[in-house]
Design an enzyme around this catalytic site. Structure first.
Site, PDB file in Angstrom:
ATOM      1  N   HIS A  75       0.822  -1.213   0.000  1.00 39.05           N
ATOM      2  CA  HIS A  75       0.000   0.000   0.000  1.00 39.05           C
ATOM      3  C   HIS A  75       0.856   1.263   0.000  1.00 39.05           C
ATOM      4  O   HIS A  75       0.378   2.326  -0.400  1.00 39.05           O
ATOM      5  CB  HIS A  75      -0.952  -0.004   1.197  1.00 39.05           C
ATOM      6  CG  HIS A  75      -2.150  -0.877   0.993  1.00 39.05           C
ATOM      7  ND1 HIS A  75      -3.436  -0.455   1.250  1.00 39.05           N
ATOM      8  CD2 HIS A  75      -2.262  -2.142   0.536  1.00 39.05           C
ATOM      9  CE1 HIS A  75      -4.292  -1.444   0.963  1.00 39.05           C
ATOM     10  NE2 HIS A  75      -3.590  -2.474   0.533  1.00 39.05           N
ATOM     11  N   GLY A  81       5.252   5.012  -5.376  1.00 39.86           N
ATOM     12  CA  GLY A  81       6.601   4.536  -5.103  1.00 39.86           C
ATOM     13  C   GLY A  81       6.831   4.356  -3.613  1.00 39.86           C
ATOM     14  O   GLY A  81       6.063   4.836  -2.779  1.00 39.86           O
ATOM     15  N   SER A  85       5.168   7.182   2.579  1.00 40.70           N
ATOM     16  CA  SER A  85       4.069   8.149   2.720  1.00 40.70           C
ATOM     17  C   SER A  85       2.895   7.558   3.469  1.00 40.70           C
ATOM     18  O   SER A  85       2.157   8.274   4.157  1.00 40.70           O
ATOM     19  CB  SER A  85       3.621   8.656   1.344  1.00 40.70           C
ATOM     20  OG  SER A  85       3.206   7.592   0.509  1.00 40.70           O
ATOM     21  N   GLU A  94      -2.765   9.283   4.107  1.00 42.02           N
ATOM     22  CA  GLU A  94      -3.210   8.097   3.380  1.00 42.02           C
ATOM     23  C   GLU A  94      -3.928   7.116   4.297  1.00 42.02           C
ATOM     24  O   GLU A  94      -4.796   6.357   3.847  1.00 42.02           O
ATOM     25  CB  GLU A  94      -2.013   7.407   2.721  1.00 42.02           C
ATOM     26  CG  GLU A  94      -1.384   8.208   1.595  1.00 42.02           C
ATOM     27  CD  GLU A  94      -0.140   7.534   1.048  1.00 42.02           C
ATOM     28  OE1 GLU A  94      -0.164   6.302   0.831  1.00 42.02           O
ATOM     29  OE2 GLU A  94       0.861   8.239   0.833  1.00 42.02           O
ATOM     30  N   THR A 203      -0.845 -15.514   1.323  1.00 39.79           N
ATOM     31  CA  THR A 203      -0.599 -16.782   2.002  1.00 39.79           C
ATOM     32  C   THR A 203      -0.436 -16.626   3.509  1.00 39.79           C
ATOM     33  O   THR A 203      -0.561 -17.589   4.258  1.00 39.79           O
ATOM     34  CB  THR A 203       0.632 -17.499   1.402  1.00 39.79           C
ATOM     35  OG1 THR A 203       0.710 -18.816   1.916  1.00 39.79           O
ATOM     36  CG2 THR A 203       1.915 -16.764   1.727  1.00 39.79           C
ATOM     37  N   THR A 242      -2.451 -23.364   4.953  1.00 38.12           N
ATOM     38  CA  THR A 242      -1.392 -23.131   5.958  1.00 38.12           C
ATOM     39  C   THR A 242      -1.323 -21.631   6.243  1.00 38.12           C
ATOM     40  O   THR A 242      -0.432 -20.948   5.748  1.00 38.12           O
ATOM     41  CB  THR A 242      -0.033 -23.641   5.449  1.00 38.12           C
ATOM     42  OG1 THR A 242       0.196 -23.098   4.121  1.00 38.12           O
ATOM     43  CG2 THR A 242       0.010 -25.151   5.386  1.00 38.12           C
TER      44      THR A 242
END
Length: 333
Positions: A75, A81, A85, A94, A203, A242
């Site tokens: 995120h 980039g 932030s 944000e 996962t 798992t």
């Protein structure tokens, strides 16, 4: 006798001078030197050991922090980039935007705690962005996943990403692989293998009930809906095989139609990505290899500011904000 400087020595010297400049002019934005794996070798040789030991201790207490760090890293990097932030807090940050409301506070705090340790050992020479990247890689490794190179030397942004850029984060309710690819392509991640591999970060993830796929259309989704009806605060494992290990269980679950998000199920239902899902389900090494490649690509999403910024003294505030708060406190005391 004349001394000959190697290119490596010159690069390290430039890095040291740059970081000294940052220390002497904290509120002033600077442009960084080129990223490298050993950017901090001269100024903070203890960096990687501090980060790794901190992550190991934290995950031993709470394995769910691995998923928290991975999600925060994605995120942070995807909108504009890898600039830390997303760590900025407060009004207009944000963290106040919809996609980030469920970011894990304990994982955010872990990066801040590591920053404090690193700065105590080396001075403020390492950015929150670099610490976040290293901590995320180490969390993957500690929970059983692959290692990969982390290029450091990122500076922390001076402001949050715009709401429009944060809004580009892929929504878990998206049902079209092409729609997901269209979004990923804007960040240089347009290969189907990137989409499938980065989704594999699920996962070790968990989801709130508000994000699970609806309406229920199979036994698995009906069980999820029933669990949420009994307890709306329950968290659903994104890997039903798992959930606490970084492995290929997520893909094995997808092959059994046990995807939690609509976007997960899209990967196994689309003819262009289903073969990759099946390959990763049958070959953990293939998944690990591609995940490492895709994480490096994610870390290199082009920054909208060109890597201009600062090394924050607190991950949640810019140095200008911190200075203003200190001056306000001094004026009132």
């Amino acid at each position: 006798m004349a001394t000959r400087w190697s290119a490596r020595a010159v690069a390290v010297g430039v890095g040291v001078l740059l970081q000294l400049a940052v220390l002497l002019s904290a509120p002033t934005a600077v442009a960084a030197a080129p990223l490298s794996v050993d950017f901090h070798a001269a100024t903070c040789p203890q960096l990687e050991s501090i980060v790794l030991s901190s992550v190991q201790a934290a995950l031993q207490r709470e394995i769910a922090l691995a998923a928290g760090l991975l999600r925060i890293f994605f995120h942070d990097c995807f909108p504009q980039g890898c600039d830390a932030s997303v760590y900025l807090s407060g009004a207009g940050s944000e963290q106040q935007e919809g996609p980030n409301l469920s970011l894990q506070p304990r994982a955010l705090q872990l990066v801040e705690d590591i920053r404090a340790k690193v700065h105590a050992a080396c001075g403020p020479t390492v950015s929150c962005a670099d610490i976040s990247a290293l901590a995320t890689r180490d969390a993957v490794v500690v929970s059983g996943g692959p290692s990969y190179a982390v290029l450091v030397g990122q500076l922390d942004s001076l402001s949050p990403a715009s709401a429009n850029l944060v809004g580009d984060l892929p929504d878990p309710s998206i049902t079209s692989v092409q729609s997901l690819l269209d979004i990923f392509t804007t960040r240089g991640l347009g290969e189907r293998a990137d989409l499938v591999a980065l989704s594999g970060g699920h996962t070790v993830g968990r989801s709130q009930c508000s994000f699970i796929r609806r309406p229920p259309d199979d036994d698995f989704s009906r069980r999820m809906a029933a669990n949420c009806s009994v307890n709306p605060r329950v968290l659903q494992n994104l890997d039903a095989v798992t959930p606490d290990a970084f492995d290929n269980g997520y893909y094995i679950a997808l092959n059994k139609s046990q995807g939690v998000f609509k976007s997960d199920m899209a990967l196994i239902r689309d003819r262009s990505t289903a073969p990759i899902v099946r390959q990763f389900a049958n070959d953990k090494a293939a998944f690990f290899k591609q995940f490492a490649i895709s994480m490096v690509k994610l870390s290199q999403v082009q920054r909208t500011d060109g890597n201009v910024g600062e090394i924050r003294r607190s991950c949640s505030r810019t140095n200008g904000q911190s200075l203003a708060e200190e001056e306000g406190f001094a004026a009132s005391s």
